[in-house]
Design a protein around this motif. Sequence first.
Motif, PDB file in Angstrom:
ATOM      1  N   ARG A 188       0.923  -1.128   0.104  1.00  0.00           N
ATOM      2  CA  ARG A 188      -0.071  -0.074   0.062  1.00  0.00           C
ATOM      3  C   ARG A 188       0.759   1.072  -0.238  1.00  0.00           C
ATOM      4  NH1 ARG A 188      -4.983   2.552   0.964  1.00  0.00           N
ATOM      5  NH2 ARG A 188      -5.892   0.552   0.478  1.00  0.00           N
ATOM      6  N   GLU A 189       1.962   1.237   0.834  1.00  0.00           N
ATOM      7  CA  GLU A 189       2.834   2.412   0.871  1.00  0.00           C
ATOM      8  C   GLU A 189       3.524   2.741  -0.218  1.00  0.00           C
ATOM      9  OE1 GLU A 189       3.235   2.489   5.839  1.00  0.00           O
ATOM     10  OE2 GLU A 189       4.778   1.513   4.355  1.00  0.00           O
ATOM     11  N   LYS A 190       3.729   1.721  -1.193  1.00  0.00           N
ATOM     12  CA  LYS A 190       4.469   2.129  -2.450  1.00  0.00           C
ATOM     13  C   LYS A 190       3.482   2.365  -3.407  1.00  0.00           C
ATOM     14  CE  LYS A 190       8.481  -1.061  -1.679  1.00  0.00           C
ATOM     15  NZ  LYS A 190       8.808  -2.410  -1.850  1.00  0.00           N
ATOM     16  N   GLY A 191       2.116   2.410  -3.188  1.00  0.00           N
ATOM     17  CA  GLY A 191       1.070   2.680  -4.272  1.00  0.00           C
ATOM     18  C   GLY A 191       0.612   1.726  -4.957  1.00  0.00           C
ATOM     19  N   LEU A 192       0.661   0.229  -4.649  1.00  0.00           N
ATOM     20  CA  LEU A 192       0.765  -0.861  -5.140  1.00  0.00           C
ATOM     21  C   LEU A 192      -0.594  -1.684  -5.227  1.00  0.00           C
ATOM     22  CD1 LEU A 192       4.417  -2.492  -5.158  1.00  0.00           C
ATOM     23  CD2 LEU A 192       3.190  -1.130  -7.234  1.00  0.00           C
ATOM     24  N   THR A 193      -1.293  -0.991  -4.294  1.00  0.00           N
ATOM     25  CA  THR A 193      -2.643  -1.952  -3.921  1.00  0.00           C
ATOM     26  C   THR A 193      -3.430  -2.354  -5.054  1.00  0.00           C
ATOM     27  OG1 THR A 193      -2.745  -0.414  -2.030  1.00  0.00           O
ATOM     28  CG2 THR A 193      -4.917  -1.422  -2.556  1.00  0.00           C
ATOM     29  N   PHE A 194      -3.699  -1.328  -5.869  1.00  0.00           N
ATOM     30  CA  PHE A 194      -4.496  -2.048  -7.089  1.00  0.00           C
ATOM     31  C   PHE A 194      -3.759  -3.295  -8.148  1.00  0.00           C
ATOM     32  CE2 PHE A 194      -6.930   2.303  -7.514  1.00  0.00           C
ATOM     33  CZ  PHE A 194      -7.637   2.159  -6.461  1.00  0.00           C
ATOM     34  N   ASN A 195      -2.340  -2.961  -8.151  1.00  0.00           N
ATOM     35  CA  ASN A 195      -1.747  -3.935  -8.742  1.00  0.00           C
ATOM     36  C   ASN A 195      -1.888  -5.318  -8.156  1.00  0.00           C
ATOM     37  OD1 ASN A 195      -0.523  -1.152  -9.023  1.00  0.00           O
ATOM     38  ND2 ASN A 195       0.852  -1.998 -10.378  1.00  0.00           N
ATOM     39  N   VAL A 196      -1.666  -5.106  -6.816  1.00  0.00           N
ATOM     40  CA  VAL A 196      -1.625  -6.509  -6.087  1.00  0.00           C
ATOM     41  C   VAL A 196      -2.692  -7.243  -6.108  1.00  0.00           C
ATOM     42  CG1 VAL A 196      -1.372  -7.619  -3.644  1.00  0.00           C
ATOM     43  CG2 VAL A 196       0.176  -5.634  -4.474  1.00  0.00           C
ATOM     44  N   VAL A 197      -4.044  -6.405  -6.001  1.00  0.00           N
ATOM     45  CA  VAL A 197      -5.392  -7.125  -5.963  1.00  0.00           C
ATOM     46  C   VAL A 197      -5.775  -7.531  -7.490  1.00  0.00           C
ATOM     47  CG1 VAL A 197      -7.805  -6.412  -5.688  1.00  0.00           C
ATOM     48  CG2 VAL A 197      -6.175  -5.675  -3.829  1.00  0.00           C
ATOM     49  N   GLU A 198      -5.304  -6.643  -8.282  1.00  0.00           N
ATOM     50  CA  GLU A 198      -5.712  -7.130  -9.883  1.00  0.00           C
ATOM     51  C   GLU A 198      -4.983  -8.400 -10.294  1.00  0.00           C
ATOM     52  OE1 GLU A 198      -5.017  -3.996 -12.655  1.00  0.00           O
ATOM     53  OE2 GLU A 198      -5.066  -5.610 -14.309  1.00  0.00           O
TER      54      GLU A 198
END
Length: 243
Positions: free
Chosen positions: A123-133
């Motif tokens: 989340r802190e690296k702004g990767l939330t959407f990438n991970v969930v996708e």
Amino acid sequence: MNKTNTEAAEFVSKLIGQIRTEDKFEVIVCPPFTALEKICDITSGSNIKVGAQNAFYEDKGAYTGEISVNMLKDIGVEYVILGHSERRHIFQENDELINKKLKKVIVSGLTPILCVGEKLEEREKGLTFNVVEKQIKEAFYGLTQEEASKIIIAYEPVWAIGTGKVATPNQAQEVHKFIRDLLKNIFNEEFAKNTTILYGGSIKPNNYLGLFGKTDIDGGLVGGASLTEDFVELAKIMKEIIE
Ligand SMILES: O=C(CO)COP(=O)(O)O
């Protein structure tokens, strides 16, 4: 890994009668494997349904320590949680394994509850959407639309599980909307609209109202609060919201 067979039976016996469900919402309890048969017996004919916390993708054989979907079906289990963050991170379950399990559960006629969610550093690296996708696309790999329509998705940010740090309603809604849009892209709008997307992570009676008020949050996957009277309180709140 909470509650012995005896403790789970005592707890669920008390829940029956205290929890009233309506057509629009369901209450499912997911005790450890050792308590499943007893809980299926106790809840039989009641408004509470039963799920397992995991399952394996083979039918039977030399897979020491594993539980098959047929074993679960045989005792009356209807749901199976798959890809919980603790399975992913403590037991190293990867997306490929979760995909195999998901296929097996769907083909068997049980309903999978697929957990997805990012770790704090993601989340802190702004990767939330990438991970969930990635988690959703790989879990759905090779499934037809009809098969995928059986899946309940649970968005559980790892940093909010058991930490007391609940996602704000807006943080959760943002990811739920992302998931619904993703499902629209993978299949279509109707499919996305009809998919149940639960939120999980430090849900308590005092924070659930805000979360459930959000358009794309359809319910909750409750950990700690499901082990106490708080669970009855949550079910009452759900009922009030729906009515
Ligand atoms: O992991 C969860 C449910 O599967 C959430 O756990 P908590 O509600 O204890 O944070």
